[in-house]
Each structure stands twice: as structure tokens, then as C-alpha cells.
Design an enzyme around this catalytic site. Structure first.
Site, mmCIF file in Angstrom:
data_model
loop_
_atom_site.group_PDB
_atom_site.id
_atom_site.type_symbol
_atom_site.label_atom_id
_atom_site.label_comp_id
_atom_site.label_asym_id
_atom_site.label_seq_id
_atom_site.Cartn_x
_atom_site.Cartn_y
_atom_site.Cartn_z
ATOM 1 N N GLY A 38 0.787 -1.227 0.000
ATOM 2 C CA GLY A 38 0.000 0.000 0.000
ATOM 3 C C GLY A 38 0.817 1.273 0.000
ATOM 4 N N SER A 109 9.774 -7.066 -0.777
ATOM 5 C CA SER A 109 11.174 -7.470 -0.520
ATOM 6 C C SER A 109 11.661 -6.879 0.807
ATOM 7 C CB SER A 109 12.086 -7.068 -1.680
ATOM 8 O OG SER A 109 11.821 -5.773 -2.172
#
Length: 202
Positions: A38, A109
């Protein structure tokens, strides 16, 4: 006559990366967006691709939608599978970059080790790490897919930012906080560092 002992002679005839970059009139590079769910990674990636496309530059976006449903559809969300997910993404990205294509990756990541692995595979000279540093509170407020709410209720385990940590990059090429910067401002800042990297000077 000297004997050719190369058992894979086709590689002697393959075109080089330079050949392909000359054809495309651009340089291949990896633009790796990292940040919380988000934070705006994919939104910025798509907008950047459009701006580069307008300038006649060929790009390829890699994100969860086209990776998890394709080449990585056999992977789950265990720690081992998360590492393998990023490893495969980096290997595929290197193939695109070696073809002269500007490759844009948008993945959470969440730690430095996993991103450093990707950079090693791609090659540090071709790796631009972009940290979309939008604060957790803003990401949670957006929560378009309702993932944060589910994580708060314990319905999603190991959700980055809630029940699993996120390590901010130590030395990103650029940080973008989309709670402060507009999409246009974010893309303009990106173009300032990306365009010099992808332009070929004949």
C-alpha cells in the site's frame, strides 16, 4: 587447423548486450521498488513506465500479479519460498536487462539480505533501489484490499509491517514518501536519476 573445443559453439554467435542496446537506443537497467504493502510501489512503477514509454523507451514491469500467477505460481509464503521468489525475479530481470530492456520491479522485498541477493544477481551497476518510504499508518489507512485489517485480526500471518518486520534500505538510490509527494512529483524525481542511466550517448 586449430580445433574448436567449445561444446556450446552457439554462444560464440549470440548477439551481445551492446548489440541489443544499440538496436533499442537505450541501456538496460533494474529499477527495484521496495516498501510496505500500500505504499505506492506499483502505482509509481506504472506511471514511470508510461513516462518512459512516451520517450520511446522499452520497459517491462514485474510485480506480484504477473509473477505469482506465472513463473512463481508454485511458491507459497514461507521464508524459503519468499527468498526463492525474489531469486527467480532477479534472474528473469537479468535476462531482460541483458536484452537492453528497462526492467521495473515492485515487490515488498522486506529485508536487506533479500534485496542484496537480487542486486548481486542483476549486478550492482545495473541495480537502482528505490525505497517507497510511505509510513505504515498511511499504508494502513489506504488498505484497499483489506489486508492490514485481516492482519490485525490475525487472519494473515507474517504480514509485513504488522506481524513481520520491514527493514528500510540502508542506501537507496532514492526515497519517495507518497504521503508527502504527489504521483507526478515522485515520477519526476525518478526521471532525474533514471533518464541519465538509460540514455545511450553515441
Amino acid at each position: 587447423m586449430e580445433e574448436n573445443n567449445n561444446i556450446y559453439p552457439i554462444f560464440d554467435r549470440m548477439l551481445t548486450r551492446q548489440d541489443k542496446e544499440e538496436l533499442l537506443k537505450q541501456r538496460g537497467v533494474m529499477i527495484w521498488f521496495t516498501g510496505l504493502s500500500g505504499s505506492g510501489k506499483s502505482t509509481i512503477a506504472i506511471a514511470l513506465e508510461r513516462e518512459l514509454h512516451k520517450r520511446g523507451l522499452l520497459c517491462r514491469i514485474l510485480d506480484g500479479d504477473n509473477i505469482r500467477t506465472g513463473i512463481n505460481n508454485n511458491l507459497g509464503f514461507s521464508e524459503t519460498d519468499r527468498v526463492e521468489n525474489i531469486r527467480r525475479i532477479a534472474e528473469v530481470s537479468k535476462l531482460f536487462i541483458d536484452t537492453g530492456i528497462i526492467t521495473i520491479a515492485a515487490f515488498i522485498s522486506p529485508n536487506n539480505d533479500i534485496r542484496e541477493m537480487a542486486a548481486r544477481i542483476v549486478g550492482p551497476d545495473d541495480f537502482l533501489e528505490i525505497f517507497v518510504s510511505t509510513p505504515l499508518a498511511e499504508c494502513e489507512k489506504r488498505d484497499v484490499k483489506g489486508l492490514y485489517a485481516k492482519a490485525r485480526r490475525g487472519e494473515i500471518k507474517n504480514f509485513t509491517g504488522i506481524s513481520a518486520p520491514f527493514e528500510a534500505p540502508e542506501h537507496p538510490a532514492l526515497s519517495l514518501d507518497t504521503s508527502v509527494l504527489s504521483l507526478e512529483e515522485s515520477v519526476n524525481r525518478l526521471l532525474e536519476i533514471v533518464l541519465p542511466r538509460v540514455s545511450r550517448h553515441e
